[in-house]
Design an enzyme around this catalytic site. Sequence first.
Site, short mmCIF file in Angstrom:
data_model
loop_
_atom_site.label_atom_id
_atom_site.label_comp_id
_atom_site.label_asym_id
_atom_site.label_seq_id
_atom_site.Cartn_x
_atom_site.Cartn_y
_atom_site.Cartn_z
N ARG A 1 10.00 30.36 24.42
CA ARG A 1 9.68 30.61 25.83
C ARG A 1 8.18 30.49 26.14
O ARG A 1 7.80 30.50 27.31
CB ARG A 1 10.20 31.99 26.25
CG ARG A 1 11.70 32.15 26.04
CD ARG A 1 12.27 33.27 26.87
NE ARG A 1 12.00 33.05 28.29
CZ ARG A 1 12.23 33.95 29.24
NH1 ARG A 1 12.72 35.11 28.93
NH2 ARG A 1 11.95 33.67 30.51
N ILE B 1 23.57 35.80 28.21
CA ILE B 1 22.36 35.48 27.43
C ILE B 1 21.28 36.53 27.71
O ILE B 1 20.09 36.21 27.84
CB ILE B 1 21.86 34.04 27.66
CG1 ILE B 1 21.76 33.72 29.15
CG2 ILE B 1 22.76 33.03 26.97
CD1 ILE B 1 21.02 32.41 29.42
N CYS C 1 15.31 39.92 35.95
CA CYS C 1 14.65 38.78 35.28
C CYS C 1 14.78 37.47 36.04
O CYS C 1 14.06 36.53 35.76
CB CYS C 1 15.15 38.55 33.87
SG CYS C 1 16.45 39.54 33.31
N ASP D 1 15.75 29.22 28.71
CA ASP D 1 15.66 30.54 29.37
C ASP D 1 14.76 30.52 30.61
O ASP D 1 14.40 31.59 31.11
CB ASP D 1 15.14 31.58 28.37
CG ASP D 1 16.20 32.00 27.36
OD1 ASP D 1 17.28 32.45 27.80
OD2 ASP D 1 15.96 31.87 26.15
N ARG E 1 8.97 41.47 22.11
CA ARG E 1 8.36 40.39 22.92
C ARG E 1 6.96 40.73 23.45
O ARG E 1 6.23 39.85 23.87
CB ARG E 1 9.26 40.09 24.11
CG ARG E 1 10.72 39.79 23.77
CD ARG E 1 10.86 38.46 23.08
NE ARG E 1 12.27 38.15 22.85
CZ ARG E 1 13.06 37.57 23.76
NH1 ARG E 1 12.58 37.25 24.94
NH2 ARG E 1 14.31 37.31 23.48
N GLU F 1 10.99 36.13 35.73
CA GLU F 1 10.27 37.41 35.75
C GLU F 1 9.36 37.57 34.53
O GLU F 1 8.31 38.20 34.61
CB GLU F 1 11.26 38.58 35.77
CG GLU F 1 10.56 39.93 35.67
CD GLU F 1 11.52 41.10 35.71
OE1 GLU F 1 12.34 41.23 34.80
OE2 GLU F 1 11.44 41.87 36.66
N ASP F 2 9.78 37.00 33.41
CA ASP F 2 9.07 37.27 32.16
C ASP F 2 7.73 36.57 32.03
O ASP F 2 6.91 36.98 31.22
CB ASP F 2 9.97 36.88 30.97
CG ASP F 2 11.19 37.78 30.87
OD1 ASP F 2 11.03 39.00 31.10
OD2 ASP F 2 12.29 37.27 30.60
N HIS G 1 14.15 44.54 26.74
CA HIS G 1 12.94 44.76 27.54
C HIS G 1 12.97 46.17 28.15
O HIS G 1 14.05 46.73 28.36
CB HIS G 1 12.88 43.75 28.71
CG HIS G 1 12.55 42.35 28.31
ND1 HIS G 1 13.37 41.28 28.59
CD2 HIS G 1 11.46 41.83 27.68
CE1 HIS G 1 12.80 40.17 28.14
NE2 HIS G 1 11.65 40.48 27.59
C1 CIR Z 1 15.63 36.01 26.53
O1 CIR Z 1 16.09 36.51 25.51
O2 CIR Z 1 14.42 35.84 26.67
C2 CIR Z 1 16.58 35.60 27.64
N1 CIR Z 1 17.77 35.10 27.07
C3 CIR Z 1 16.84 36.76 28.55
C4 CIR Z 1 15.61 37.25 29.24
C5 CIR Z 1 15.87 38.46 30.05
N2 CIR Z 1 14.70 38.83 30.75
C6 CIR Z 1 14.47 40.08 31.16
O3 CIR Z 1 15.22 41.00 30.85
N3 CIR Z 1 13.35 40.29 31.86
#
Ligand code: CIR
Length: 253
Positions: free
Chosen positions: A85, A242, A248, A60, A131, A65-66, A161
């Site tokens: 992650r 996904i 993101c 991922d 998360r 962004e995360d 999110h």
């Molecule tokens: C996840 O589940 O972490 C990734 N497959 C998707 C992350 C999406 N991120 C976001 O919306 N900021």
Amino acid sequence: MFSRAIVRTPCKALVEGITSADLGLPNYENALRQHQHYVEALQYCGLDVTQLAADESFPDSTFVEDVALLTPNCAIITRPGAPSRTGEVAAIEPVIANFYQNIEHITAPGCVEAGDIMMVGDHFYIGLSERTNQQGADQLIAILQKNDLSGSVVSFSEVLHLKTGINYLEDNMMLASGEFLTHSDFSQFSMREVPAGESYAANSVWINGKVLVPAGHPQTQDLIAKLGYEVVTVDVSEFQKIDGGLSCLSLRF
Ligand code: CIR
């Protein structure tokens, strides 16, 4: 206004990314093509884009962004709540150190993924999700306050999110779907409802007076154009498979 963005090229392991969607597996070649178009869209919005190499260790990792929150006053390295992650942060910090001297960190047992953080001027709304936990939010608020910014927590339940369901379009306008339309934390804003069947487009992104909207959501594109913004559409359907949205895929600062 933003001047820069950081993105990471999708890796082949993308197909193993975490997902709750029932849309099939991403096609890697298409994902690469779509990602390149996304970079071009950011450039079209006036951003100088730093493109990082794919990192096969983390499926991922293209969802940069995360893993960090980049504010005008400081950078904060998060601590993703998804165990697969958590290790992504080590690779992003040296990149961010090229742009920021003031780098703060979320530490255990706190968890934050910045897809849960929505910036509205100097204030940051922090969604509590699977998360992002209360300890992480508390740490983040303390860091923001130390840096002349502020934060507050938002509870929600329907989406992954916070920014999956609500995004700030500037000028006091929120683009939102589902539970966020009537959420008391956002009652002072002018709500713009994402049309039925297009909830994925709630994750549209204001950048320097233009708005990036995911392709295939014509009613949302129309709604945003009528608000007076130039709409820039980008096809990110491989990332949607996904659970990834437009926001993101980049850090904007
Ligand atoms: C996840 O589940 O972490 C990734 N497959 C998707 C992350 C999406 N991120 C976001 O919306 N900021």
